[in-house]
Design a protein around this motif. Structure first.
Motif, PDB file in Angstrom:
ATOM      1  N   GLN A  60       0.846  -1.176   0.000  1.00 23.96           N
ATOM      2  CA  GLN A  60       0.000   0.000   0.000  1.00 23.96           C
ATOM      3  C   GLN A  60       0.893   1.241   0.000  1.00 23.96           C
ATOM      4  O   GLN A  60       2.090   1.157   0.281  1.00 23.96           O
ATOM      5  CB  GLN A  60      -0.890   0.028   1.232  1.00 23.96           C
ATOM      6  N   GLY A  61       0.337   2.387  -0.326  1.00 21.81           N
ATOM      7  CA  GLY A  61       1.112   3.613  -0.306  1.00 21.81           C
ATOM      8  C   GLY A  61       1.553   3.980   1.097  1.00 21.81           C
ATOM      9  O   GLY A  61       0.810   3.831   2.064  1.00 21.81           O
ATOM     10  N   ALA A  62       2.798   4.463   1.195  1.00 22.73           N
ATOM     11  CA  ALA A  62       3.338   4.941   2.473  1.00 22.73           C
ATOM     12  C   ALA A  62       3.553   6.444   2.362  1.00 22.73           C
ATOM     13  O   ALA A  62       4.160   6.910   1.398  1.00 22.73           O
ATOM     14  CB  ALA A  62       4.647   4.234   2.795  1.00 22.73           C
ATOM     15  N   TYR A  63       3.041   7.198   3.332  1.00 27.70           N
ATOM     16  CA  TYR A  63       3.162   8.654   3.215  1.00 27.70           C
ATOM     17  C   TYR A  63       4.536   9.116   3.698  1.00 27.70           C
ATOM     18  O   TYR A  63       5.070   8.610   4.682  1.00 27.70           O
ATOM     19  CB  TYR A  63       2.024   9.379   3.925  1.00 27.70           C
ATOM     20  N   PRO A  64       5.126  10.100   2.972  1.00 26.32           N
ATOM     21  CA  PRO A  64       6.537  10.434   3.191  1.00 26.32           C
ATOM     22  C   PRO A  64       6.808  11.654   4.052  1.00 26.32           C
ATOM     23  O   PRO A  64       7.978  12.004   4.234  1.00 26.32           O
ATOM     24  CB  PRO A  64       7.022  10.695   1.761  1.00 26.32           C
ATOM     25  N   ASP A  65       5.771  12.318   4.583  1.00 26.38           N
ATOM     26  CA  ASP A  65       6.007  13.595   5.271  1.00 26.38           C
ATOM     27  C   ASP A  65       5.637  13.517   6.746  1.00 26.38           C
ATOM     28  O   ASP A  65       4.631  12.915   7.116  1.00 26.38           O
ATOM     29  CB  ASP A  65       5.193  14.705   4.612  1.00 26.38           C
ATOM     30  N   PRO A  66       6.455  14.126   7.612  1.00 31.05           N
ATOM     31  CA  PRO A  66       6.211  14.019   9.055  1.00 31.05           C
ATOM     32  C   PRO A  66       4.981  14.774   9.540  1.00 31.05           C
ATOM     33  O   PRO A  66       4.420  14.437  10.583  1.00 31.05           O
ATOM     34  CB  PRO A  66       7.492  14.602   9.677  1.00 31.05           C
ATOM     35  N   LYS A  67       4.527  15.787   8.789  1.00 29.84           N
ATOM     36  CA  LYS A  67       3.343  16.536   9.214  1.00 29.84           C
ATOM     37  C   LYS A  67       2.058  15.732   9.029  1.00 29.84           C
ATOM     38  O   LYS A  67       1.032  16.045   9.626  1.00 29.84           O
ATOM     39  CB  LYS A  67       3.220  17.839   8.426  1.00 29.84           C
ATOM     40  N   GLY A  68       2.107  14.735   8.177  1.00 33.58           N
ATOM     41  CA  GLY A  68       0.898  13.974   7.884  1.00 33.58           C
ATOM     42  C   GLY A  68       0.020  14.615   6.832  1.00 33.58           C
ATOM     43  O   GLY A  68      -1.140  14.230   6.670  1.00 33.58           O
TER      44      GLY A  68
END
Length: 647
Positions: A60-68
């Protein structure tokens, strides 16, 4: 030799070789933890996909940014910090140990992100159309540069976690796609303007990732080949095709062709779209790029991608929903066991649950998300030490599913169906609209599973108490379906049931009222409107039409009703009848309507066997609509769970 020589030939991507041309396509599951960590449930699900025989398995897609800002689902995987690498490595490991190439998808959800925030990030502020979108915020130039770095750092983590390949998602309203599309990109800087400028973010991300991970690790991207946003100024087909050329120019090792956005007002992945319909778009992409081209989208039966591969329309068959329904689809197809494939019916329950922040489930495979729990029997059940004789009355999906599971556990199962054929109310639903015949596919598969498990099936048997009393059994399962509710008023005109109209082809009067605006009522309305000119009125007591209908289909049905002038009353109760006039209470106001016919679409559970079971001291269970009128997924899940627990 396989019937599908092209599907099951090796496929090349960059320097890698996949054992076949089947790629399990990325889909969110909501199985990971809310903080982005991988769960045991997700690892087990991904292992099942690898064990099923696909050549490539994508996470599945993994999100790359710490802010969400890139997080679009409550249970979405994260990859913005090295602390996530050990969990991601577990997925890479279980994929690779079963002979598949492991591919991690990096996904910034853009205008569909910010699920834990009060805003979403996109190329330009364009009014949002769907209820689950957050307030849009335009990404700044500085934030663009930060996002490029976040994507490249994420790729390095994927490499460190042991993945073979990387995929970037640039589709349906996610961040990259909001730059590519004219619909959402109104920028006047270097990231807006013509199609090359609108693709600049995509190209810089691809170039940055390639520089970070090196040429030995293939990098692909999913792009929209046809946005279906003409009604709001989206890209032309030519512009979309140009984005694929630019992806190749930037260094992409493969492209995946998708169709439509979540906002498209045209059907894309529902049953009314013929299987293989969208392959003409991938054919156009193949003409302009030299790298491998992949595609999913309404290719549920292996002969369709086999022909597409043979005709050089695609290089890899991507399977998402069909492999949610059955991860073993590749293996079964390669072994000539197509009749054992659990068939996706394009109900889109899996998809719709994501936007209610629920883990995905599957109408036809209750074991989704339970692959790692032995009691659910995904890899087979432990045989019972206390085999019982089970009688099931009703050969619809609930009864068939219960019979199959109980027999696999070692029980002796006999199933009786009153009609000449199996399927129950699905035989009615399969006639409602274009493509609905696909609903019969799981009935055939369940019948095959019952036969393989040794279930004794008898049709044309209308079970009576006398007949049942003569049988030797321990457990009685009632799967007879629902009862049509009795009409509580004297009506001088004609009264019909859905079965009268759909199964027995009775034609109600042109001016008729349908009592009940649930899925059954809407189904009858759609069936009638497709077969002739009717002046219909739908009367629904609740405040919402089609509360039990999947949103992917509800909007189509409602559009048809409005186009054909159907009068719809919600929050409306039928109070009485005088001659041919129905007296309605609409939110406290009385209104009369005159009709010549009435169709009763309300249903009740079927509990008529209780006293018999008590009298004879038998265990009795109700499943499916006999327990409570609901939808197909409830019937199949009821049957499976009861089959699991009978001991």
């Amino acid at each position: 030799m396989s019937k599908y020589p092209h599907i099951f030939s090796p496929g090349f991507i960059g320097s890698l070789v996949a054992k076949n041309r089947v790629k399990y396509a990325a889909t969110e599951t909501n199985f990971p933890f809310a903080d982005g960590y991988v769960s045991d449930r997700e690892v087990a699900y991904m292992e099942a996909q690898a064990l099923g025989g696909a050549g490539i398995v994508t996470t599945q897609g993994a999100y790359p940014d710490p802010k969400g800002e890139g997080k679009g689902f409550k249970g979405m995987m994260a990859i913005y910090n090295d602390r996530f690498i050990p969990g991601l490595a577990r997925i890479a490991s279980v994929i690779k140990q079963h002979g598949a190439l492991s591919c991690l998808q990096i996904l910034h959800c853009g205008r569909e992100g910010g699920v834990d925030l009060d805003y979403s990030l996109m190329a330009s502020v364009v009014p949002q159309k769907l209820s689950y979108f957050k307030t849009p915020k335009e990404i700044t130039h500085e934030e663009i540069q930060a996002s490029i770095k976040e994507h490249t750092d994420a790729a390095r983590r994927a490499r460190d976690a042991g993945f073979d390949m990387i995929e970037i998602s640039g589709i349906v309203g996610y961040l990259i796609s909001t730059f590519i599309s004219r619909y959402t990109n109104k920028r006047s800087d270097g990231y807006g303007g013509n199609i090359r400028s609108r693709c600049r973010l995509m190209m810089e991300i691809i170039q940055g990732i390639k520089a970070k991970v090196g040429n030995a690790m293939p990098v692909g991207i999913r792009l929209c080949g046809l946005e279906l946003l003409d009604d709001r100024g989206g890209n032309t087909l030519e512009e979309s095709l140009e984005s694929f050329k630019l992806a190749e120019e930037a260094g992409a090792d493969y492209v995946s062709v998708t169709i439509g956005w979540h906002e498209s007002s045209t059907s894309v992945i529902t049953r009314d779209v013929p299987m293989g319909h969208w392959l003409y778009v991938s054919k156009e992409v193949k003409k302009i790029v030299k790298i491998p081209v992949m595609m999913a989208f309404r290719q549920f039966l292996p002969h369709i991608p086999e022909k597409a591969l043979a005709d050089d329309v695609i290089d890899f068959w991507e399977a998402c929903r069909p492999m949610i329904a059955d991860p073993e689809l590749p293996r079964k197809a390669s072994e000539g066991r197509e009749d054992e494939i659990i068939p996706c019916i394009a109900c889109n329950v899996c998809f719709s649950r994501l936007y209610y922040h629920q883990p995905i489930m599957c109408s036809v495979r209750p074991t989704v998300g339970h692959e790692g729990e032995p009691e659910w029997g995904y890899y087979g059940f432990q045989k019972t030490t206390n085999p019982k004789k089970i009688v099931i009355i009703g050969g619809g999906p609930a009864g068939l599913q219960c019979a199959a599971v109980a027999a696999r556990k070692g029980h002796q199962v006999s199933l009786f169906e009153k009609d000449p054929g199996l399927g129950g109310s699905i035989n009615l639903a399969s006639q409602i609209d274009e493509g609905a015949v696909e609903l019969l596919r799981p009935v055939k598969t369940l019948q095959k599973e019952c036969q393989n498990a040794g279930v004794i099936i008898q049709t044309d048997v209308c079970m009576t108490e006398e007949q049942l009393g003569s049988l030797d059994y321990d457990v009685l399962v009632i799967a007879t379906g629902a009862l049509t509710r009795k009409f509580s008023f004297d009506f001088p005109g004609s009264i019909y049931t859905p079965g009268d109209i759909i199964a027995h082809k009775k034609k109600p009067p042109i001016t008729s009222a349908i009592i009940g605006g649930n899925g059954v009522g809407l189904g009858v309305a759609v069936f009638l409107l497709r077969s002739g000119d009717y002046n219909l009125t739908i009367i629904e007591e609740s405040g919402k039409l089609g509360r039990d209908v999947n949103p992917f289909y509800l909007w189509q049905y409602v559009r048809l009703l409005k186009e054909r002038g159907v009068k719809i009353f919600v929050r409306t109760a039928l109070k009485s009848i005088s001659a041919n006039a129905l007296q309605l209470d609409i939110r406290g106001n009385n209104t009369n309507i005159e009709v010549d016919g009435v169709i009763m679409a309300l249903q009740d559970s079927h509990r008529s066997w209780d006293s018999f079971a008590r009298k004879h001291g038998k265990e009795i269970y109700y499943i499916g609509d006999a327990k409570q009128p609901r939808r197909l997924n409830n019937a199949i899940h009821d049957g499976y769970r009861l089959g699991m627990v009978i001991s």
